[in-house]
Write an enzyme that holds these catalytic residues in place. Structure first.
Site, PDB file in Angstrom:
ATOM      1  CE  LYS A  39      -0.356   0.569   4.968  1.00 27.95           C
ATOM      2  NZ  LYS A  39      -0.974   0.061   6.192  1.00 27.95           N
ATOM      3  NE  ARG A 134      -5.363   0.479  11.381  1.00 25.43           N
ATOM      4  CZ  ARG A 134      -4.366   0.349  10.485  1.00 25.43           C
ATOM      5  NH1 ARG A 134      -3.692   1.414  10.096  1.00 25.43           N
ATOM      6  NH2 ARG A 134      -4.045  -0.829   9.985  1.00 25.43           N
TER       7      ARG A 134
HETATM    8  C1  LIG Z   1       0.002  -0.585   6.831  1.00 25.52           C
HETATM    9  C2  LIG Z   1      -0.212  -1.860   7.545  1.00 25.52           C
HETATM   10  C3  LIG Z   1       0.878  -2.699   7.830  1.00 25.52           C
HETATM   11  C4  LIG Z   1       2.306  -2.330   7.497  1.00 25.52           C
HETATM   12  O1  LIG Z   1       2.833  -1.465   8.453  1.00 25.52           O
HETATM   13  P1  LIG Z   1       4.370  -1.007   8.387  1.00 25.52           P
HETATM   14  O2  LIG Z   1       4.561  -0.193   9.604  1.00 25.52           O
HETATM   15  O3  LIG Z   1       4.535  -0.227   7.132  1.00 25.52           O
HETATM   16  O4  LIG Z   1       5.187  -2.245   8.381  1.00 25.52           O
HETATM   17  C5  LIG Z   1       0.613  -3.905   8.456  1.00 25.52           C
HETATM   18  N1  LIG Z   1      -0.642  -4.269   8.791  1.00 25.52           N
HETATM   19  C6  LIG Z   1      -1.710  -3.497   8.535  1.00 25.52           C
HETATM   20  C7  LIG Z   1      -3.055  -3.962   8.944  1.00 25.52           C
HETATM   21  C8  LIG Z   1      -1.527  -2.259   7.915  1.00 25.52           C
HETATM   22  O5  LIG Z   1      -2.594  -1.498   7.679  1.00 25.52           O
END
Ligand SMILES: *Cc1c(COP(=O)(O)O)cnc(C)c1O
Length: 365
Positions: A39, A134
């Protein structure tokens, strides 16, 4: 070779490949598989292919549009939707994602209907709330949720997961990781599940991983930032042996002049409704770059040379050039933090340039 216009982001694919290789090996030593998070780079297929070439088998993204892009580019992986599906997108979720993260029974019910309609099986990782606040099902509700999902056809629970350090800044502590492991064991015994994924978190799990002797049932981490920027995310410390500069933002000087350092004349608000105070440092060698907040979160940039960012509006960034001999047409390079990286990859105004040790590939988007 095509001239790549500015502003642009230089994407060093060799450095990304190195970071992936190192992290896959590191986490692999204790039986943890890396899920690649795309993403951050909007599902960029060139980067996704690097992940796959370096041994990553599952790719995850929060946007169905990005999963679709990667699939249509022929990337061969298991695709995961990294957030709970929206009711309005369930048909494309089933079509483009093999797995989705889920927290809502009503959504899962409709995923089941949709999967049956598309004559397929949709896989689910249930997210558990562990304090960061979250996404996630409250731990005491997980069993009753699983019991209901097991009644549904077309969907299969393949794992559980938890997320940390995103909203509340909560750490994936040993106690939290143990609780998630225990929950996995409990679900396996109660329901005979044999969960394939016990996904303990993200780039914030590095400290836990480095200091724990036993990872328990945790066998998966979803990594974005530590791959792209070579850092863990609790203190933003560089991870030894990784590149922190795989991405470079490059912008072009469009004006250089000696001007006062403090605005003069009667003053009101600036472009964004702020009233700022300035210190008068006398005359200053100033430059303007042809990029601004429509290109990048300017506060997330760190100059690679000895200059200082004074501020920015939508399309201009103001620089104190100090002693740098800048003139119009010169390029100025910056390191990026997570927000800056996200913004340059998202902005349609920033050209993406792939850099490889032996050759350069250009795409002008
Ligand atoms: C964005 C996201 C990640 C990745 O997080 P990083 O800090 O970039 O490694 C992992 N899990 C979920 C659910 C996310 O939304």
């Amino acid at each position: 070779m095509n001239k790549v216009r500015l502003p642009r982001v230089d994407i060093n694919l060799d450095k990304i490949a190195h970071n992936v290789e190192q992290l896959v090996a590191l986490y692999g030593r204790k039986g943890i598989e890396v899920m690649g998070v795309t993403k951050t780079v909007c599902g960029d297929p060139t980067i996704a292919q690097v992940f796959v070439d370096k041994g990553i088998r599952t790719l995850s993204d929060s946007r169905i549009a990005n999963l679709k892009t990667m699939r249509e580019a022929g990337i061969e992986a298991r695709f995961v939707l990294l957030r709970t599906p929206a009711m309005s997108e369930l048909d494309v979720v089933v079509k483009y994602a093999d797995i989705s993260l889920n927290t809502e029974l009503a959504v899962i019910q409709k995923l089941s209907t949709e999967a049956l309609a598309q004559n397929t099986m949709h896989e689910i990782i249930l997210m558990v709330e562990m304090g960061d606040l979250r996404e996630g099902i409250m731990p005491e509700d997980v069993k009753s949720t699983v019991r209901k999902i097991l009644q549904m056809r077309g969907v299969r629970i393949v794992g559980i997961g938890a997320n940390f350090a995103c909203f509340g800044g909560v750490k994936p502590s040993p106690a939290k990781m143990n609780a998630l492991s225990q929950l996995a064991d409990d679900l396996d015994t109660t329901f005979g599940l044999d969960l394939e994924f016990v996904s303990g978190g993200n780039s914030a799990n590095y400290q836990w991983f480095s200091t724990c002797d036993d990872v328990g049932r945790i066998n998966n981490l979803r990594l974005g930032e530590s791959i792209y920027l070579g850092r863990e995310t609790l203190e933003r410390e560089a991870i030894p042996g990784l590149f922190t500069d795989a991405f470079t933002f490059v912008s072009e000087v469009i004006e250089t002049k000696v001007k006062p350092s403090a605005p003069y004349g009667e003053r009101g608000q600036d472009a964004f409704g702020n009233t700022t105070t300035f210190t008068d440092k006398g005359l200053m060698k100033r430059a303007i770059l042809g990029s601004g907040l429509q290109d990048v979160i300017v506060t997330g940039l760190t100059p690679k040379s000895d200059i200082e960012i004074l501020g920015a509006s939508s399309d201009h960034t103001l620089i104190d050039t100090k002693n740098a001999p800048l003139s119009p047409g010169d390029e100025v390079a910056f390191d990026l933090d997570y927000g800056a990286l996200l913004s340059v990859m998202t902005s349609p105004y920033v050209a993406k340039k792939y850099v490889i040790a032996t050759q350069e590939l250009n795409t002008v988007s």
